[in-house]
Design a protein around this motif. Structure first.
Motif, PDB file in Angstrom:
ATOM      1  N   ALA A 112       0.833  -1.204   0.000  1.00  0.00           N
ATOM      2  CA  ALA A 112       0.000   0.000   0.000  1.00  0.00           C
ATOM      3  C   ALA A 112       0.871   1.258   0.000  1.00  0.00           C
ATOM      4  CB  ALA A 112      -0.928  -0.010   1.218  1.00  0.00           C
ATOM      5  N   ILE A 113       1.968   1.209   0.774  1.00  0.00           N
ATOM      6  CA  ILE A 113       2.880   2.366   0.816  1.00  0.00           C
ATOM      7  C   ILE A 113       3.505   2.619  -0.553  1.00  0.00           C
ATOM      8  CG2 ILE A 113       5.093   3.190   1.780  1.00  0.00           C
ATOM      9  CD1 ILE A 113       4.317   1.698   4.369  1.00  0.00           C
ATOM     10  N   ASN A 114       3.830   1.535  -1.245  1.00  0.00           N
ATOM     11  CA  ASN A 114       4.432   1.651  -2.579  1.00  0.00           C
ATOM     12  C   ASN A 114       3.410   1.944  -3.664  1.00  0.00           C
ATOM     13  OD1 ASN A 114       7.018   1.125  -1.567  1.00  0.00           O
ATOM     14  ND2 ASN A 114       6.716  -1.109  -1.743  1.00  0.00           N
ATOM     15  N   GLY A 115       2.136   2.014  -3.283  1.00  0.00           N
ATOM     16  CA  GLY A 115       1.090   2.336  -4.254  1.00  0.00           C
ATOM     17  C   GLY A 115       0.626   1.167  -5.083  1.00  0.00           C
ATOM     18  N   ASN A 116       1.033  -0.055  -4.703  1.00  0.00           N
ATOM     19  CA  ASN A 116       0.609  -1.246  -5.454  1.00  0.00           C
ATOM     20  C   ASN A 116      -0.725  -1.812  -4.965  1.00  0.00           C
ATOM     21  OD1 ASN A 116       2.994  -1.186  -6.987  1.00  0.00           O
ATOM     22  ND2 ASN A 116       4.110  -2.321  -5.377  1.00  0.00           N
ATOM     23  N   LEU A 117      -1.238  -1.267  -3.854  1.00  0.00           N
ATOM     24  CA  LEU A 117      -2.471  -1.783  -3.263  1.00  0.00           C
ATOM     25  C   LEU A 117      -3.212  -0.641  -2.593  1.00  0.00           C
ATOM     26  CD1 LEU A 117      -3.750  -4.674  -2.840  1.00  0.00           C
ATOM     27  CD2 LEU A 117      -2.802  -4.597  -0.533  1.00  0.00           C
ATOM     28  N   SER A 118      -4.487  -0.520  -2.859  1.00  0.00           N
ATOM     29  CA  SER A 118      -5.274   0.552  -2.234  1.00  0.00           C
ATOM     30  C   SER A 118      -5.569   0.199  -0.785  1.00  0.00           C
ATOM     31  CB  SER A 118      -6.584   0.762  -3.000  1.00  0.00           C
ATOM     32  OG  SER A 118      -7.452  -0.337  -2.801  1.00  0.00           O
ATOM     33  N   ILE A 119      -5.919   1.228   0.011  1.00  0.00           N
ATOM     34  CA  ILE A 119      -6.245   1.006   1.415  1.00  0.00           C
ATOM     35  C   ILE A 119      -7.471   0.099   1.539  1.00  0.00           C
ATOM     36  CG2 ILE A 119      -6.908   2.115   3.585  1.00  0.00           C
ATOM     37  CD1 ILE A 119      -4.052   2.618   2.763  1.00  0.00           C
ATOM     38  N   GLY A 120      -8.417   0.303   0.644  1.00  0.00           N
ATOM     39  CA  GLY A 120      -9.633  -0.523   0.665  1.00  0.00           C
ATOM     40  C   GLY A 120      -9.335  -1.983   0.392  1.00  0.00           C
ATOM     41  N   ASN A 121      -8.449  -2.218  -0.611  1.00  0.00           N
ATOM     42  CA  ASN A 121      -8.079  -3.602  -0.926  1.00  0.00           C
ATOM     43  C   ASN A 121      -7.272  -4.239   0.201  1.00  0.00           C
ATOM     44  OD1 ASN A 121      -9.364  -3.802  -3.380  1.00  0.00           O
ATOM     45  ND2 ASN A 121      -7.597  -3.126  -4.583  1.00  0.00           N
ATOM     46  N   LEU A 122      -6.431  -3.415   0.879  1.00  0.00           N
ATOM     47  CA  LEU A 122      -5.691  -3.933   2.026  1.00  0.00           C
ATOM     48  C   LEU A 122      -6.661  -4.348   3.138  1.00  0.00           C
ATOM     49  CD1 LEU A 122      -3.122  -4.493   3.613  1.00  0.00           C
ATOM     50  CD2 LEU A 122      -3.066  -2.061   4.274  1.00  0.00           C
ATOM     51  N   SER A 123      -7.679  -3.504   3.351  1.00  0.00           N
ATOM     52  CA  SER A 123      -8.712  -3.835   4.344  1.00  0.00           C
ATOM     53  C   SER A 123      -9.420  -5.140   3.986  1.00  0.00           C
ATOM     54  CB  SER A 123      -9.727  -2.685   4.431  1.00  0.00           C
ATOM     55  OG  SER A 123     -10.835  -3.060   5.226  1.00  0.00           O
ATOM     56  N   ALA A 124      -9.751  -5.275   2.688  1.00  0.00           N
ATOM     57  CA  ALA A 124     -10.418  -6.499   2.231  1.00  0.00           C
ATOM     58  C   ALA A 124      -9.499  -7.705   2.402  1.00  0.00           C
ATOM     59  CB  ALA A 124     -10.832  -6.355   0.772  1.00  0.00           C
ATOM     60  N   PHE A 125      -8.202  -7.522   2.084  1.00  0.00           N
ATOM     61  CA  PHE A 125      -7.239  -8.619   2.178  1.00  0.00           C
ATOM     62  C   PHE A 125      -7.074  -9.094   3.625  1.00  0.00           C
ATOM     63  CE2 PHE A 125      -4.632 -10.009  -1.455  1.00  0.00           C
ATOM     64  CZ  PHE A 125      -4.174 -11.189  -0.912  1.00  0.00           C
ATOM     65  N   LEU A 126      -7.025  -8.140   4.555  1.00  0.00           N
ATOM     66  CA  LEU A 126      -6.909  -8.505   5.967  1.00  0.00           C
ATOM     67  C   LEU A 126      -8.150  -9.271   6.436  1.00  0.00           C
ATOM     68  CD1 LEU A 126      -5.291  -5.245   7.413  1.00  0.00           C
ATOM     69  CD2 LEU A 126      -4.234  -7.504   7.229  1.00  0.00           C
ATOM     70  N   SER A 127      -9.324  -8.850   5.942  1.00  0.00           N
ATOM     71  CA  SER A 127     -10.565  -9.568   6.277  1.00  0.00           C
ATOM     72  C   SER A 127     -10.539 -10.983   5.723  1.00  0.00           C
ATOM     73  CB  SER A 127     -11.780  -8.819   5.713  1.00  0.00           C
ATOM     74  OG  SER A 127     -11.938  -7.563   6.325  1.00  0.00           O
ATOM     75  N   TYR A 128     -10.038 -11.110   4.465  1.00  0.00           N
ATOM     76  CA  TYR A 128      -9.953 -12.438   3.868  1.00  0.00           C
ATOM     77  C   TYR A 128      -8.946 -13.323   4.584  1.00  0.00           C
ATOM     78  CZ  TYR A 128     -12.827 -11.071  -0.123  1.00  0.00           C
ATOM     79  OH  TYR A 128     -13.855 -10.662  -0.914  1.00  0.00           O
ATOM     80  N   ALA A 129      -7.823 -12.737   4.994  1.00  0.00           N
ATOM     81  CA  ALA A 129      -6.814 -13.502   5.724  1.00  0.00           C
ATOM     82  C   ALA A 129      -7.408 -14.045   7.021  1.00  0.00           C
ATOM     83  CB  ALA A 129      -5.598 -12.636   6.027  1.00  0.00           C
ATOM     84  N   ASN A 130      -8.242 -13.225   7.678  1.00  0.00           N
ATOM     85  CA  ASN A 130      -8.909 -13.654   8.915  1.00  0.00           C
ATOM     86  C   ASN A 130      -9.953 -14.730   8.635  1.00  0.00           C
ATOM     87  OD1 ASN A 130      -9.356 -13.453  11.742  1.00  0.00           O
ATOM     88  ND2 ASN A 130     -11.197 -12.253  11.342  1.00  0.00           N
ATOM     89  N   GLN A 131     -10.727 -14.514   7.557  1.00  0.00           N
ATOM     90  CA  GLN A 131     -11.760 -15.500   7.186  1.00  0.00           C
ATOM     91  C   GLN A 131     -11.137 -16.799   6.706  1.00  0.00           C
ATOM     92  OE1 GLN A 131     -14.322 -13.530   4.354  1.00  0.00           O
ATOM     93  NE2 GLN A 131     -15.784 -12.953   5.942  1.00  0.00           N
ATOM     94  N   TYR A 132      -9.978 -16.683   6.046  1.00  0.00           N
ATOM     95  CA  TYR A 132      -9.295 -17.869   5.526  1.00  0.00           C
ATOM     96  C   TYR A 132      -8.814 -18.777   6.663  1.00  0.00           C
ATOM     97  CZ  TYR A 132      -5.745 -20.605   3.040  1.00  0.00           C
ATOM     98  OH  TYR A 132      -4.991 -21.636   2.528  1.00  0.00           O
ATOM     99  N   THR A 133      -8.368 -18.172   7.760  1.00  0.00           N
ATOM    100  CA  THR A 133      -7.840 -18.959   8.871  1.00  0.00           C
ATOM    101  C   THR A 133      -8.941 -19.516   9.771  1.00  0.00           C
ATOM    102  OG1 THR A 133      -7.584 -16.936  10.184  1.00  0.00           O
ATOM    103  CG2 THR A 133      -5.665 -17.690   8.923  1.00  0.00           C
ATOM    104  N   LYS A 134     -10.104 -18.870   9.806  1.00  0.00           N
ATOM    105  CA  LYS A 134     -11.188 -19.325  10.683  1.00  0.00           C
ATOM    106  C   LYS A 134     -11.608 -20.769  10.423  1.00  0.00           C
ATOM    107  CE  LYS A 134     -13.529 -15.166  12.337  1.00  0.00           C
ATOM    108  NZ  LYS A 134     -14.774 -14.360  12.260  1.00  0.00           N
TER     109      LYS A 134
END
Length: 589
Positions: free
Chosen positions: A281-303
Motif C-alpha cells: 500500500a505504501i508503494n502504491g501497489n495496493l489501495s487502502i480498501g483492498n488492504l482492508s479487504a485482504f486482511l478480512s480475507y486472511a482472517n476469514q481464511y484462517t477461521k
C-alpha cells in the motif's frame, strides 16, 4: 485440504467407515444438493462483503473526498448481500439438520432390526449394557460428531477455496504467501490428530464397559445389597471410572491442543499478510480498501482451520463410536430359513429327536446322541441337576440355537425345513424369568394374539387365576404397567401364564412356570395347566418334582444324556437317580 486428508488418513479418517455413513445419506440427495448450493451462495455472499467494504473505504479516504452516491450504492448492495447470506445460511442449516437426523434415525432402525436378527448366542455372550450403549449413546455421538461435524468441514472447505479465489483476484503475490504458510497449520493439526484418535478409541471402549457394569449393578441391586457388595461394587466402578478419566483427559487434552496451535499459526499468516500488504500500500501497489479487504480475507481464511481443528474432537469420537456400531451390524445374523422352508401353522404334536448333538463351546460337548420320540398329546417332564441340559433342550426345540448334528422333527418334518417363525409359533412358552413390557395389562396378555377381544383376554386371565388381582388394579385391564409397577413376581408370572393360555398353541413349554407362585395358587394353576395341556404335547422343566407326577414320561438327564426315563411310579420302583432326587425333596427329618 488434500494434504490434511492424507495426513489424517488411516485411523482418523477411516474411509470404509466414512463411506458406510455417507451411504445412509443417499435417500436424502435432494437435501444434499440444496445444502451444497445454499452453502456456495451463502459463502460467496459472505466473501463478497469485504470487497464491498473495501470499496467503501476507498470512497471515503482523503479530506473532502467522500463519494456519498457511490457509498450509498455500496451500502444497499451490502445490505442485500447480508440478508440473502443469512437466508441461504438458514436453508443450508435446515437441510443439513434433516440429513443428519434422518440418517441417524435410519441407522438406529437398522441396528435395532439387526439385534432382532442376531442369534441368542450373541445376546447371551455380550454385555447388555454394551449393546444398549451401541444403540443409544454411540449413535448419538455419530450424530453430533460425524454428520454435523462434516457439515462444518464441508462449509469450511468451500470457505477456504472461495477465500483463496477472492485473494488471488486482488493480489497474487500476497495470496501466495498465505498458501505457502498454510501447510504448517495442516501439519500441526494432523500430527495432533494421530495421538487424539487412539485416546478416543480407548475412551469409547471403556465408556461401553462402564455402561455395562452400571446396567449390571442397577439390574441386580437386590443381590448386591443381600451380599453387602456395595463397597466392592463402588471400588470396581471407581476403577473403571479412573480408566475412563485417564483416556478422556488425554483425548480432550490432545484435541484441545489443536485449536490454540492452529490459531498461533494462523496469527503468523495474518501478520504476514498485514506486513506485506502495508508495504504494498505504501508503494502504491495496493489501495487502502483492498488492504482492508485482504486482511478480512486472511482472517476469514484462517477461521475454517480453527473450526475444523475444533471439529476433530467430535470426529474422533464419532469414528470410534461408528466403528462399534458397525461391528454390531457386521455380526453374523441368525441362519436364514431355507428358500423351500414351509409355514407349519398347526401340528398334531408329534416330535422326534434323533441323534441330537449340541455344545455351546466346541471344546466341551453338552448333549450327545440324544434320542426321543414324543407322541401327540404326551406330557414330557425333564428333570435333572443344574447344568444337565434341560433348558438347552428347550432352546433347541424353539430353535434359539442351532444344533451341531442330528435332527429334530415336528409332524415328521425336519425343523430345518420349517420357518423359524412358524416353529416358534407352535409352542406356548412360560419361563421362570417373567417379562412384561410397558403397556396395559390387556396388551401384555394379548402379546401373542394382538386381535384378541377383551372377553378372550378376561377368560385367559381367569384361567390363570389372575383376574382377581387385575380387577384390584387402578384401571383394571387398562392399567399401564411399567418398570416400577407394584406387581409381585408371582403376579407377573400369572400374567405370563395368561398370555400363553390366550394363544392356545398346539404345544407347550413350561420352564419352571410356577416357581414364583405360592403353593395355594400353584394348585389352581396346575389344574388350569392340566386343562390347557389336554390334547397338547407339553414339555415341562421342573425342579419341584411334585408338579410332574402326572407326566406321561419323565426324562432324567445328567451331563446332557438321558440316564432314566419312565413315569413317576416306574422311576420310583427303579430306586435310581430319580427316586433319590424325589426322596431328597420329601424326606422327613
Amino acid at each position: 485440504m488434500l494434504f490434511t486428508i492424507k495426513q489424517l488418513g488411516g485411523d482418523f479418517l477411516n474411509t470404509k467407515i466414512l463411506k458406510r455413513i455417507l451411504s445412509y445419506t443417499k435417500p436424502y440427495k435432494k437435501f444434499i444438493i440444496i445444502a451444497f448450493i445454499s452453502a456456495i451462495i451463502n459463502i460467496t455472499l459472505t466473501l463478497l462483503t469485504p470487497i464491498l467494504i473495501g470499496r467503501g473505504v476507498d470512497f471515503i479516504i482523503g479530506k473532502d473526498n467522500v463519494n456519498f452516491s457511490r457509498l450509498l450504492n455500496i451500502l444497499i448492495l451490502l445490505l442485500i448481500s447480508i440478508i440473502f447470506s443469512a437466508l441461504f445460511q438458514l436453508i443450508m442449516t435446515r437441510c443439513t439438520n434433516i440429513i443428519s437426523y434422518k440418517t441417524i434415525k435410519d441407522l438406529r432402525i437398522d441396528v435395532f432390526n439387526k439385534l432382532n436378527e442376531l442369534p441368542l448366542k450373541y445376546i447371551d455372550s455380550n454385555s447388555h449394557g454394551s449393546i444398549i450403549n451401541g444403540v443409544i449413546n454411540d449413535i448419538e455421538i455419530i450424530s453430533d460428531g460425524l454428520l454435523q461435524g462434516f457439515s462444518q468441514l464441508f462449509t469450511g472447505v468451500i470457505t477456504i477455496v472461495g477465500t483463496l479465489i477472492f485473494m488471488l483476484s486482488i493480489n497474487i503475490k500476497i495470496a501466495l504467501i498465505v498458501v505457502i504458510i498454510t501447510p504448517l497449520s495442516l501439519f500441526t493439526a494432523s500430527t495432533i490428530a494421530k495421538y487424539c484418535h487412539s485416546m478416543f478409541r480407548k475412551q469409547s471402549e471403556v465408556r461401553s464397559e462402564l455402561t455395562g457394569y452400571v446396567e449390571e449393578m442397577i439390574g441386580n441391586q437386590k443381590v448386591v445389597k443381600a451380599f453387602s457388595y456395595e463397597d466392592r461394587s463402588i471400588e470396581s466402578f471407581e476403577e473403571i471410572n479412573k480408566k475412563l478419566y485417564k483416556y478422556g483427559q488425554k483425548a480432550q487434552f490432545y484435541s484441545a491442543l489443536t485449536n490454540p496451535v492452529t490459531r498461533f499459526v494462523n496469527g503468523i499468516v495474518y501478520a504476514a499478510v498485514g506486513i506485506v500488504g502495508a508495504l504494498s500500500a505504501i508503494n502504491g501497489n495496493l489501495s487502502i480498501g483492498n488492504l482492508s479487504a485482504f486482511l478480512s480475507y486472511a482472517n476469514q481464511y484462517t477461521k475454517p482451520f480453527n473450526e475444523i481443528s475444533g471439529v476433530i474432537t467430535e470426529l474422533q469420537a464419532a469414528f470410534a463410536s461408528a466403528n462399534r456400531v458397525f461391528k454390531i451390524l457386521d455380526e453374523e445374523p441368525e441362519v436364514q430359513d431355507k428358500s423351500t422352508a414351509i409355514d407349519l401353522e398347526n401340528s398334531d404334536g408329534t416330535v422326534d429327536i434323533n441323534n441330537l448333538c449340541f455344545s455351546y463351546n466346541k471344546d466341551k460337548s453338552l448333549i450327545e446322541n440324544f434320542n426321543l420320540k414324543v407322541n401327540p398329546g404326551e406330557r414330557i417332564a425333564i428333570v435333572g441337576p443344574t447344568g444337565c441340559g434341560k433348558t438347552t433342550l428347550i432352546n433347541l426345540l424353539m430353535r434359539f440355537y442351532n444344533i451341531n448334528s442330528g435332527e429334530i422333527k415336528i409332524d415328521n418334518i425336519n425343523i430345518d425345513n420349517i420357518t423359524r417363525k412358524s416353529t416358534r409359533g407352535l409352542y406356548g412358552m412360560v419361563l421362570q424369568d417373567t417379562w412384561l413390557f410397558s403397556g396395559t395389562v390387556r396388551d401384555n396378555i394379548a402379546y401373542g394374539k394382538e386381535d384378541a377381544t377383551l372377553e378372550e383376554v378376561i377368560e385367559a386371565a381367569k384361567a390363570a387365576h389372575a383376574h382377581k388381582f387385575i380387577m384390584k388394579l387402578p384401571n383394571g385391564y387398562d392399567t399401564v404397567l411399567s418398570e416400577d409397577s407394584s406387581l409381585s413376581q408371582g403376579q407377573k408370572q400369572l400374567l405370563c401364564i395368561a398370555r400363553v393360555m390366550l394363544s392356545k398353541p398346539p404345544m407347550l413349554i413350561l420352564d419352571e412356570a410356577t416357581s414364583s407362585i405360592d403353593t395355594r395358587t400353584e394348585i389352581y394353576i396346575q389344574k388350569a395347566f392340566n386343562k390347557l395341556m389336554e390334547g397338547r404335547t407339553s414339555f415341562i422343566v421342573a425342579h419341584r418334582l411334585s408338579t410332574i407326577k402326572e407326566a406321561d414320561l419323565i426324562l432324567v438327564m445328567k451331563d446332557g444324556k438321558i440316564i432314566e426315563k419312565g413315569n413317576h411310579k416306574e422311576l420310583l420302583k427303579e430306586n435310581g437317580f430319580y427316586a433319590n432326587l424325589y426322596n431328597s425333596q420329601f424326606a422327613t427329618t
